[in-house]
Design a protein around this motif. Structure first.
Motif, PDB file in Angstrom:
ATOM      1  N   GLU A 160     -12.353  -9.108   9.864  1.00  0.00           N
ATOM      2  CA  GLU A 160     -11.523  -9.544   8.093  1.00  0.00           C
ATOM      3  C   GLU A 160     -10.404 -10.665   7.132  1.00  0.00           C
ATOM      4  O   GLU A 160     -10.219 -10.838   6.629  1.00  0.00           O
ATOM      5  CB  GLU A 160     -11.327  -8.353   8.047  1.00  0.00           C
ATOM      6  CG  GLU A 160     -11.686  -7.318   7.894  1.00  0.00           C
ATOM      7  CD  GLU A 160     -12.149  -6.082   9.225  1.00  0.00           C
ATOM      8  OE1 GLU A 160     -10.938  -7.107  10.815  1.00  0.00           O
ATOM      9  OE2 GLU A 160     -12.541  -4.773   9.920  1.00  0.00           O
ATOM     10  N   SER A 161     -10.259 -11.150   8.856  1.00  0.00           N
ATOM     11  CA  SER A 161      -9.159 -11.909   8.313  1.00  0.00           C
ATOM     12  C   SER A 161      -9.069 -13.077   7.342  1.00  0.00           C
ATOM     13  O   SER A 161      -8.464 -14.283   6.796  1.00  0.00           O
ATOM     14  CB  SER A 161      -9.085 -13.272  10.095  1.00  0.00           C
ATOM     15  OG  SER A 161      -8.677 -12.646  10.966  1.00  0.00           O
ATOM     16  N   SER A 162     -10.551 -13.277   7.141  1.00  0.00           N
ATOM     17  CA  SER A 162     -10.520 -14.709   6.115  1.00  0.00           C
ATOM     18  C   SER A 162     -10.224 -13.984   4.687  1.00  0.00           C
ATOM     19  O   SER A 162     -10.824 -14.784   3.212  1.00  0.00           O
ATOM     20  CB  SER A 162     -11.922 -14.873   5.625  1.00  0.00           C
ATOM     21  OG  SER A 162     -12.846 -13.985   6.046  1.00  0.00           O
ATOM     22  N   ASN A 163     -10.233 -12.555   4.339  1.00  0.00           N
ATOM     23  CA  ASN A 163      -9.618 -11.923   3.007  1.00  0.00           C
ATOM     24  C   ASN A 163      -8.809 -11.884   2.670  1.00  0.00           C
ATOM     25  O   ASN A 163      -7.496 -12.906   3.917  1.00  0.00           O
ATOM     26  CB  ASN A 163     -10.212 -10.578   3.213  1.00  0.00           C
ATOM     27  CG  ASN A 163      -9.160  -9.243   4.235  1.00  0.00           C
ATOM     28  OD1 ASN A 163      -8.253 -10.152   4.163  1.00  0.00           O
ATOM     29  ND2 ASN A 163     -10.151  -8.157   4.455  1.00  0.00           N
ATOM     30  N   GLN A 164      -8.332 -11.273   1.423  1.00  0.00           N
ATOM     31  CA  GLN A 164      -6.819 -12.013   1.331  1.00  0.00           C
ATOM     32  C   GLN A 164      -5.628 -10.677   0.963  1.00  0.00           C
ATOM     33  O   GLN A 164      -4.303 -10.803   1.261  1.00  0.00           O
ATOM     34  CB  GLN A 164      -6.871 -11.659  -0.291  1.00  0.00           C
ATOM     35  CG  GLN A 164      -7.748 -12.455  -1.228  1.00  0.00           C
ATOM     36  CD  GLN A 164      -7.326 -14.092  -0.617  1.00  0.00           C
ATOM     37  OE1 GLN A 164      -6.611 -14.319  -1.078  1.00  0.00           O
ATOM     38  NE2 GLN A 164      -8.423 -14.905   0.066  1.00  0.00           N
ATOM     39  N   THR A 165      -6.157  -9.922   2.762  1.00  0.00           N
ATOM     40  CA  THR A 165      -5.470  -8.861   2.483  1.00  0.00           C
ATOM     41  C   THR A 165      -4.559  -9.386   3.807  1.00  0.00           C
ATOM     42  O   THR A 165      -5.783  -9.850   4.721  1.00  0.00           O
ATOM     43  CB  THR A 165      -6.059  -7.621   3.109  1.00  0.00           C
ATOM     44  OG1 THR A 165      -7.219  -7.440   1.715  1.00  0.00           O
ATOM     45  CG2 THR A 165      -5.353  -6.223   3.236  1.00  0.00           C
ATOM     46  N   ASP A 223      -3.895  -9.137   7.747  1.00  0.00           N
ATOM     47  CA  ASP A 223      -4.564  -9.012   8.706  1.00  0.00           C
ATOM     48  C   ASP A 223      -4.106  -7.288  10.051  1.00  0.00           C
ATOM     49  O   ASP A 223      -5.024  -6.755  10.241  1.00  0.00           O
ATOM     50  CB  ASP A 223      -4.318  -9.776  10.402  1.00  0.00           C
ATOM     51  CG  ASP A 223      -5.345 -10.698  10.251  1.00  0.00           C
ATOM     52  OD1 ASP A 223      -5.859 -11.256   9.113  1.00  0.00           O
ATOM     53  OD2 ASP A 223      -5.490 -11.492  10.931  1.00  0.00           O
ATOM     54  N   ASP A 239      -5.560  -4.929   7.259  1.00  0.00           N
ATOM     55  CA  ASP A 239      -7.526  -4.909   7.943  1.00  0.00           C
ATOM     56  C   ASP A 239      -7.542  -3.599   8.860  1.00  0.00           C
ATOM     57  O   ASP A 239      -8.326  -3.128   9.025  1.00  0.00           O
ATOM     58  CB  ASP A 239      -7.743  -6.203   7.631  1.00  0.00           C
ATOM     59  CG  ASP A 239      -7.864  -6.885   6.857  1.00  0.00           C
ATOM     60  OD1 ASP A 239      -7.855  -6.323   5.640  1.00  0.00           O
ATOM     61  OD2 ASP A 239      -7.455  -7.992   6.582  1.00  0.00           O
ATOM     62  N   TYR A 263      -2.484  -0.132  -0.144  1.00  0.00           N
ATOM     63  CA  TYR A 263      -3.888  -0.570  -0.654  1.00  0.00           C
ATOM     64  C   TYR A 263      -4.176  -1.468  -2.468  1.00  0.00           C
ATOM     65  O   TYR A 263      -4.906  -1.856  -2.412  1.00  0.00           O
ATOM     66  CB  TYR A 263      -4.906   0.038   0.028  1.00  0.00           C
ATOM     67  CG  TYR A 263      -4.506  -0.329   1.539  1.00  0.00           C
ATOM     68  CD1 TYR A 263      -5.236  -1.157   2.606  1.00  0.00           C
ATOM     69  CD2 TYR A 263      -3.898   0.666   2.443  1.00  0.00           C
ATOM     70  CE1 TYR A 263      -5.089  -1.396   3.394  1.00  0.00           C
ATOM     71  CE2 TYR A 263      -4.073   0.471   3.796  1.00  0.00           C
ATOM     72  CZ  TYR A 263      -4.861  -0.327   4.110  1.00  0.00           C
ATOM     73  OH  TYR A 263      -4.363  -0.567   6.068  1.00  0.00           O
ATOM     74  N   TYR A 275      -4.200  -4.789  -2.630  1.00  0.00           N
ATOM     75  CA  TYR A 275      -5.019  -5.908  -2.116  1.00  0.00           C
ATOM     76  C   TYR A 275      -6.668  -4.943  -2.589  1.00  0.00           C
ATOM     77  O   TYR A 275      -7.371  -4.865  -1.858  1.00  0.00           O
ATOM     78  CB  TYR A 275      -4.854  -5.340  -0.608  1.00  0.00           C
ATOM     79  CG  TYR A 275      -3.634  -6.046  -0.620  1.00  0.00           C
ATOM     80  CD1 TYR A 275      -3.488  -7.033  -0.094  1.00  0.00           C
ATOM     81  CD2 TYR A 275      -2.388  -5.517   0.104  1.00  0.00           C
ATOM     82  CE1 TYR A 275      -2.319  -8.092  -0.074  1.00  0.00           C
ATOM     83  CE2 TYR A 275      -1.517  -5.936   0.370  1.00  0.00           C
ATOM     84  CZ  TYR A 275      -1.247  -7.234   0.846  1.00  0.00           C
ATOM     85  OH  TYR A 275       0.062  -7.726   0.668  1.00  0.00           O
ATOM     86  N   ASP A 310      -9.739  -7.203  -2.462  1.00  0.00           N
ATOM     87  CA  ASP A 310     -10.804  -6.597  -0.864  1.00  0.00           C
ATOM     88  C   ASP A 310     -10.423  -5.027  -1.218  1.00  0.00           C
ATOM     89  O   ASP A 310     -11.786  -4.812  -0.159  1.00  0.00           O
ATOM     90  CB  ASP A 310      -9.571  -6.494  -0.082  1.00  0.00           C
ATOM     91  CG  ASP A 310      -9.680  -8.153   0.216  1.00  0.00           C
ATOM     92  OD1 ASP A 310     -10.312  -8.701  -0.251  1.00  0.00           O
ATOM     93  OD2 ASP A 310      -8.783  -8.843   0.042  1.00  0.00           O
ATOM     94  N   TYR A 311      -9.986  -4.148  -1.871  1.00  0.00           N
ATOM     95  CA  TYR A 311     -10.191  -3.153  -1.478  1.00  0.00           C
ATOM     96  C   TYR A 311     -10.636  -2.273  -2.511  1.00  0.00           C
ATOM     97  O   TYR A 311      -9.800  -0.871  -2.524  1.00  0.00           O
ATOM     98  CB  TYR A 311      -9.249  -1.851  -0.141  1.00  0.00           C
ATOM     99  CG  TYR A 311      -9.193  -2.823   0.976  1.00  0.00           C
ATOM    100  CD1 TYR A 311     -10.347  -1.932   2.269  1.00  0.00           C
ATOM    101  CD2 TYR A 311      -8.111  -3.447   1.247  1.00  0.00           C
ATOM    102  CE1 TYR A 311     -10.563  -2.327   3.418  1.00  0.00           C
ATOM    103  CE2 TYR A 311      -8.217  -4.068   2.615  1.00  0.00           C
ATOM    104  CZ  TYR A 311      -9.479  -3.458   3.663  1.00  0.00           C
ATOM    105  OH  TYR A 311      -9.410  -4.400   4.681  1.00  0.00           O
TER     106      TYR A 311
END
Ligand code: 9MR
Length: 595
Positions: free
Chosen positions: A232-237, A239, A242, A308, A311, A314-315
């Motif tokens: 998931e590292s490429s999302n905006q949240t 790590d 995630d 969350y 975020y 992403d979620y």
């Protein structure tokens, strides 16, 4: 020269000193190089240039020894000193002598040379020296994930195929409810394996998620900077969030839709052998609901709900879902305040018997307190404030899976300056209690055998002590430091870290893959079945435990040496997500404080 060195070695051996490794580095007779010994103990990960630097000579009943510190690159002697007079404790016959070299503030690699003892292994002084450990210990959670393939691009040689899909989990007879008869099939995938075993337990999951989220709330910047290369590292949240979500998403499946109660665990009847996840064949069950599971679930998910929310890109929708699940679980607990998980009684009534970990606990007031705190901070609903008042623990205790009030304290302290005046008296009281604990615990620590608050009492050594006591104290000292800005607490935290990373009675750096002497045979089924020599890296092991409940062969029964680096030693050498969560919190907070 050679004769003298030999004499020194013999002399140390004759003193009954456990010289685990004496690599005879006689680099040619007649040179000045001394033999390398591991009786000179220190933080094997390294030192910060501007912070305290301490090593200990283990087994030194003489003390007051001249020593020097030498740069290994150019041979320059950068410091000379005298070690302390001999020290000891009331539970071990072993004496120590302490070496301090705080002024060594230039980055580099060094060794300590002690007259008549030998030279130490090399050590490093460098900026941000704990940063990598913070990352590798967080990354360990990814390696511990169930229900997904662990891929080479993230895990290198520790890649493995998907194990435990957990999409065919049976309702144990103890867990029956409307719509879910015996052996009904539910899907309950994801989550982390609890520990060395492959089961998934809600109590321990709630604690671990709560601890990781506490770290995020206290040090958001440091956490955002922890990039650990997970899917998931490429999302905006960040790590860490995630990673925590992988477990939270599993936790949500453990709530019975019929009544909001939460199954205590998802488990096989018996522990699996040391086999790969793909070779596990036992059926997996969810077993009866418990009050402690419901409350730890409620607390950690209520906490997650407010985090969350930031975020939601992403979620989407997660925050609302978490809060509603948390509230339902709390209501269930209110209706079943004495539904403790009692495995023996369960086994008398139902088949199949279940013999795996219990996370048993016959007191839920601390869980009620933590859940009320998290629900109140997230909702500001006064019902929860009343529960905080009702269950407020009389004293601060280190946060652990079974004594979870400390997590409620930490959250109250974190929100003590919020605009909500109603929380203030409770937050202030929590802060005072925590400060009192820290003050009492660091008192006199400078003079102990390993120059740390941790490790001075036989009671410091028990199942999981490396985390539940050493790291827990460290986390607490960092709170005391933030509250008071008194540097003595920061130094106390660093001393506990030094203890865990090598300045201790066994000479182990207790994190797999870190330092020059670390656990090679942890009680960890993933590590024991993967055909790779080195254990999965970045895991903290439980630590010395004179209780030795596993019946394994231990090299010593002295409390701080009762540690066995053998696979069978689940009471001293297992890994576990709760212990890992506290350590990640400790090392990341400490690294942030020192950066
Ligand atoms: O961490 C738990 C420790 O406090 C208990 O003394 C011990 C015995 O009940 O169990 C530990 O938890 C284990 C769990 O029950 C099953 N998975 C492995 C855990 C770590 O050993």
């Amino acid at each position: 020269m050679k004769t003298n060195r030999m004499k020194n070695l013999l002399c140390l051996g004759g003193m009954g000193v456990a010289i685990v490794m004496l690599s005879l580095e006689f680099v040619g007779c007649g040179t000045k190089e001394m033999p390398t010994t591991d009786v000179i103990r220190f933080n094997q990960v390294g030192f910060y240039p501007m912070e305290a630097k301490t090593a200990v000579i283990y087994g030194d009943s003489v003390g007051n020894r001249p020593f020097l510190v030498r740069n290994t690159d150019n041979g320059e002697v950068v410091y000379k000193g005298i070690s302390s007079a001999p020290r000891g404790s009331d539970f071990s016959p072993v004496k120590t002598s302490v070496l301090s070299f705080d002024v060594l503030n230039r980055a580099g690699t060094y060794r300590i040379e002690v007259t008549d003892v030998g030279q130490s292994h090399p050590f490093v002084v460098g900026e941000n020296i704990l940063q990598d450990l913070s990352k590798s210990t967080l990354k360990a959670f990814y390696l511990q994930r169930a229900s997904m393939p662990i891929e080479e691009q993230y895990a290198g040689e520790y890649a493995r195929p998907l194990g435990h899909p957990d999409d065919h989990v049976l309702i144990h007879p103890s867990a029956v409810s409307p719509g879910r008869p015996v052996n009904a099939v539910i899907s309950s995938p994801k989550g982390w394996y609890d520990a060395g075993d492959y089961n998934k337990y809600i109590v321990n999951s709630g604690f671990t998620v709560g601890m990781l989220l506490a770290l995020y709330e206290d040090y958001p910047e440091a956490v955002r900077n922890l990039k650990v290369n997970i899917p998931e590292s490429s999302n905006q949240t960040p790590d860490l969030l995630d990673e925590a979500f992988w477990n939270i998403d599993w936790m949500l499946t453990m709530q019975d839709p019929a009544d909001g109660g939460v199954y205590h665990k998802l488990t096989t009847p018996n522990f699996e052998g040391f086999v790969k996840p793909t070779d596990c064949k036992q059926p997996r069950y969810v077993v009866e609901k418990s009050v402690t599971a419901a409350l730890d679930f409620a607390a950690s998910l209520a906490q997650a709900a407010r985090i969350y929310d930031d975020y939601a890109a992403d979620y989407p929708g997660l925050s609302e879902k978490l809060l509603s699940a948390a509230k339902r679980a709390y209501q269930w607990a209110q209706k079943h305040p004495e539904a403790y998980y009692m495995q023996n009684q369960m086994n008398e009534k139902y088949d199949p018997d279940v013999a795996t970990g219990t996370y048993g606990d016959r007191r839920a007031s601390d869980e009620f307190f933590w859940a009320a705190v998290e629900l109140y901070i997230t909702t500001h609903d006064e019902t929860y404030l009343k529960a905080i008042e009702q269950y407020f623990p009389a004293a601060y205790t280190l946060p652990t899976w079974g004594g979870i009030g400390g997590l409620g304290y930490l959250t109250l302290i974190r929100y003590q300056d919020s605009e909500d005046a109603k929380i203030k008296p409770w937050a202030e009281r929590a802060a005072q209690h925590l400060q009192a604990y820290a003050e009492k615990t660091i008192d006199g620590a400078d003079a102990t055998a390993y120059a740390a608050s941790y490790g001075r009492s036989a009671r410091d050594f028990f199942w999981g002590c490396n985390s539940e006591r050493a790291a827990g104290q460290g986390i607490t000292f960092l709170y005391a430091w933030r509250q008071s800005t008194d540097k003595k607490y920061l130094t106390a935290a660093l001393n506990n870290m030094d203890y865990l990373l090598g300045r201790n009675a066994t000479g182990y750096c207790y994190i797999t893959g870190a330092g020059f002497k670390s656990p090679m045979y942890p009680h960890h089924r993933l590590a024991g079945s993967d055909d790779i020599v080195n254990p999965l890296p970045g895991f903290l092991v439980g630590g010395p435990n004179p209780g030795r409940q596993d019946g394994a062969e231990y090299p010593s029964d002295i409390p701080d040496e009762a540690y066995a680096d053998v696979e069978g030693s689940y009471a001293s050498n297992e890994i576990a997500i709760n212990w890992q969560g506290s350590f990640v919190c400790f090392v990341t907070a400490l690294a942030a404080a020192l950066s």
